[in-house]
Write an enzyme that holds these catalytic residues in place. Sequence first.
Site, mmCIF file in Angstrom:
data_model
loop_
_atom_site.group_PDB
_atom_site.id
_atom_site.type_symbol
_atom_site.label_atom_id
_atom_site.label_comp_id
_atom_site.label_asym_id
_atom_site.label_seq_id
_atom_site.Cartn_x
_atom_site.Cartn_y
_atom_site.Cartn_z
ATOM 1 N N HIS A 24 -8.001 -0.260 -4.809
ATOM 2 C CA HIS A 24 -8.595 -0.325 -3.301
ATOM 3 C C HIS A 24 -9.785 -1.256 -3.407
ATOM 4 O O HIS A 24 -10.263 -1.724 -2.402
ATOM 5 C CB HIS A 24 -8.905 1.271 -2.966
ATOM 6 C CG HIS A 24 -7.498 1.840 -2.611
ATOM 7 N ND1 HIS A 24 -6.988 2.499 -3.442
ATOM 8 C CD2 HIS A 24 -6.821 2.053 -1.222
ATOM 9 C CE1 HIS A 24 -5.756 3.342 -2.869
ATOM 10 N NE2 HIS A 24 -5.679 2.843 -1.542
ATOM 11 N N HIS A 55 -12.892 2.838 3.118
ATOM 12 C CA HIS A 55 -12.742 2.594 1.584
ATOM 13 C C HIS A 55 -13.820 1.930 1.124
ATOM 14 O O HIS A 55 -13.952 1.965 0.059
ATOM 15 C CB HIS A 55 -11.437 1.923 1.518
ATOM 16 C CG HIS A 55 -10.094 2.849 1.237
ATOM 17 N ND1 HIS A 55 -10.050 3.481 -0.194
ATOM 18 C CD2 HIS A 55 -9.358 3.338 1.819
ATOM 19 C CE1 HIS A 55 -9.137 4.513 -0.030
ATOM 20 N NE2 HIS A 55 -8.631 4.128 1.140
ATOM 21 N N HIS A 58 0.752 -1.284 0.024
ATOM 22 C CA HIS A 58 0.048 -0.001 0.109
ATOM 23 C C HIS A 58 0.903 1.278 0.164
ATOM 24 O O HIS A 58 0.552 2.259 -0.602
ATOM 25 C CB HIS A 58 -1.087 -0.028 1.078
ATOM 26 C CG HIS A 58 -1.824 1.076 1.221
ATOM 27 N ND1 HIS A 58 -1.995 1.926 2.490
ATOM 28 C CD2 HIS A 58 -2.896 1.454 0.392
ATOM 29 C CE1 HIS A 58 -2.764 2.885 1.971
ATOM 30 N NE2 HIS A 58 -3.457 2.627 1.019
ATOM 31 N N GLU A 78 -10.286 10.928 -4.918
ATOM 32 C CA GLU A 78 -8.934 10.620 -4.103
ATOM 33 C C GLU A 78 -8.660 11.659 -2.875
ATOM 34 O O GLU A 78 -8.463 11.445 -1.718
ATOM 35 C CB GLU A 78 -7.891 10.376 -4.817
ATOM 36 C CG GLU A 78 -6.837 9.961 -3.912
ATOM 37 C CD GLU A 78 -5.176 9.748 -4.645
ATOM 38 O OE1 GLU A 78 -5.330 9.678 -6.097
ATOM 39 O OE2 GLU A 78 -4.139 9.142 -4.169
ATOM 40 N N HIS A 102 1.212 4.217 -3.156
ATOM 41 C CA HIS A 102 0.935 5.683 -3.081
ATOM 42 C C HIS A 102 2.177 6.378 -3.623
ATOM 43 O O HIS A 102 2.080 7.521 -3.965
ATOM 44 C CB HIS A 102 0.508 5.927 -1.805
ATOM 45 C CG HIS A 102 -1.112 5.732 -1.694
ATOM 46 N ND1 HIS A 102 -1.845 6.547 -2.084
ATOM 47 C CD2 HIS A 102 -1.826 4.600 -0.947
ATOM 48 C CE1 HIS A 102 -3.340 5.956 -1.902
ATOM 49 N NE2 HIS A 102 -3.099 4.761 -1.184
ATOM 50 N N HIS A 115 -9.262 10.084 5.735
ATOM 51 C CA HIS A 115 -8.154 9.440 6.602
ATOM 52 C C HIS A 115 -7.855 10.436 7.594
ATOM 53 O O HIS A 115 -7.442 10.118 8.678
ATOM 54 C CB HIS A 115 -7.120 9.338 5.344
ATOM 55 C CG HIS A 115 -6.905 8.283 4.849
ATOM 56 N ND1 HIS A 115 -6.420 6.897 5.217
ATOM 57 C CD2 HIS A 115 -7.430 7.948 3.593
ATOM 58 C CE1 HIS A 115 -6.388 5.907 4.338
ATOM 59 N NE2 HIS A 115 -7.154 6.452 3.204
HETATM 60 CU CU1 CUO Z 1 -4.703 3.968 0.014
HETATM 61 CU CU2 CUO Z 1 -6.987 5.600 1.329
HETATM 62 O O1 CUO Z 1 -5.283 4.550 1.787
HETATM 63 O O2 CUO Z 1 -5.930 5.280 -0.421
#
Ligand code: CUO
Length: 800
Positions: A273, A463, A249, A408, A253, A427
Amino acid sequence: RTILIARVPIEKEALEGWLSAIWEKLPKGRVGKAQNQDDMEKATSSVVQQEVTAYAKSKGRTVISIKIPMPKVMPNLSSVRAACPRKAAFSFFYPPHQDAMYELFQVFMKPETVEDFIATVAYCRDSDMMNPRLFLYAYSKACLTRKDTRGFQFPSLYEVMPDVFVNTVVVRQAEEYSGMPMEARKVLTANGPSMMAQAMANPDGDLNPDVESPAQERQIFNRSYTGRDFNPENKLAYFREDMGVNSHHHHWHVVYAPKEKLDRKGELFYYMHHNLVARYDAERLSNGLPRVIPLDITTRPIIAEAYFSKLTAENSKMAYAGRQANTPVADIDIPPDPDAGMPDLDRVNIEDMRKSKDRILEAIDSGFFIKREELEDGRLKLTQVPAFPDGTSSVTDPGVDILGNLMESNDFSINQKFYGDLHNDGHRIMSRVHDPRGHFKESYGAVGDLPTAMRDPAFYRWHKFIDEMFEYYKRQMKPYTEAQLIWEPIQVENISVQIKGNAAPAPNILKTYWMQSDIDLGRGLDIRRSLSREGAIWARITHLNHEEFQYKINVINNSTTPVRGTFRIFMAPRDNEHGQRLYYIQQRLLFFEMDKFVHTVPPGRQEVVRESTESAITIPWEQSFKDLEDQLQDGPKEIPHIAVCGCGWPQHMLVPRGLPQGMFFDLFVMVTNAEEDIPEGSEPNPDVKCKESISFCGILNKKYPDLKPMGFPFDREPSKIKSNQADMMDKDPQHLSGFIGNKPNMKAVEIKIIHETRKVKLRGNGAPPEMPVREPELATSKRTKNRPNRNGRESPDYFD
Ligand code: CUO
């Protein structure tokens, strides 16, 4: 200045050696205060020399010193420092930190030669102004982007920052061992109890006579992650706290960074996701838990799930904050605290999130987004952008990419002012929910940072909510027609999976089991080594694994020429949490990708065999957890790429955990026309030597290698099945078989996944066999340890 490198041979691998040296923790932090080259050299004193020499000796290497000059242009780090000081808690989701990271990335992109790049990077790393986490992102990104650093590999993430992967107790134990000679050390238990080791010594289970049911198994196998099974969510700790899962993960990103323009970035945000959540749901069902319930933060809910990660960020020495059960969601409104790395007010208003949600849903319903551009003369240009640019009945879906970017949100949101920052704000809200006004100067929780977010149960709930927004969009599209789904030349006659090996069971049975693997924490700890402090500090991690298997797909090519097909393999649980067969319209959302590959089928019959290890979503263990130095010894050819190589679902988590009696899944294969699927400019990069996770991470700087909408054919609702009676309504297909119907290029088979409760395999890639194992100290209460249980047996169980 001098950078010491504990590797050879330097002639062959000068570049990799230099770059890697910058990662090395060994000389770090001891040359930071030097103002000029002379001071720097003095600062890399004989103490450091000794430490490095000792370390190298323990690995059977020689030490070579390389003089690294000062950068040609001295970088000005003051604004980076102002945004995120050295000891601040870096958060990927906090915009000032993202901006600072990008600024540093630009600094790293400027040097014209690789030597000057190294000089600049080394200078920045050692600067007192530098936040190590921010450095890590910017440096990773630069190595990934610069042409002259292609082919460079990074150490595994856990080596660079063990503090975000391994709980604080174990990190401290490792530090303790660093001051002890090798003989005094034991194998640390990074997660999972040492009972594993004993169970291995007693495979017939005299020690664990009660392991007959999953519930009993959990008591023995899962309890030492970060909580106890009193909390049902703890059953999934082995999934959420898996180092490979979290490392993937993080890398995803970094590759798909907010300011990086990459092909179908927004859509992949959705799809990758979506798979994480679907895969987690499968794991929940196999643990007797219901599927994830979405968390709509915009309704100011109460977060039922607690989470305490037990991690401490090494640079700030601040623990990742925990969250009590039933914590109400609140607006964040934290005054600036520059010393804590918060130069700006940290504010997230839930009402703003609600507006974002409503506006996005309204755009989906109305069929257009509003794009905002600021013209040079200061005027605003607002344009309507269709939400479904190719219409709702085309097989293509470019609109979902627009939606992904604005959900996003990243820098390619067409109107961040209007659609807000919905997902990132979620988040942030969750990560500050314990102290939303900053009264207690607490750091953020695990869900506020990339390498830790997937540990928190709330991550999946948020998510799932985001995924349902995408699903709402997808429901506006017309179902794929038979013509769009069928590809005439290919008929899939039969599919099966088969475990490899002599003692393999019948086809269509897969097996999962627990495995223990060792990792060396010694390299990642910023600790001083001396002659008496050499050698690895082994930590044993417990994780799920499965028996390797093969797919066997029997196809018939009915044409007279060879045809290139895209083979799409998915899997989903068959039953819901009540043991009832899932309706297709529910199950559709639970399908997760297992593999996708292109294969040329000659005319006539052929059995296509595909290895589970070839999966397009996974990377092998070595790529998630490789020992860099050992790989270097074998020469640079096998050296993987940074980030791209770390991006990928861990191979050991490919198969969801089964049940002792077997858990049923549907395995689905569809073959489509590769000539229509594969865009130009999506060939693999010859200079990327590692296995890329093509489906989840794309191909570095290339087009995403599949033109179909991601998740095809499960991304849309199915066509209704026509009723042939005038008074009856058309119906959704009840089960998967109804969706497949007579389409020759699709096939599904029921498979059973058996979880071998008692099987615990030691990978054997770490600590010497004679090294004793240290009992876990985190989750075992001293008071209750080894008290006899109700049956009078010595019990390792603290429940008594
Ligand atoms: Cu990967 Cu929310 O953690 O996009």
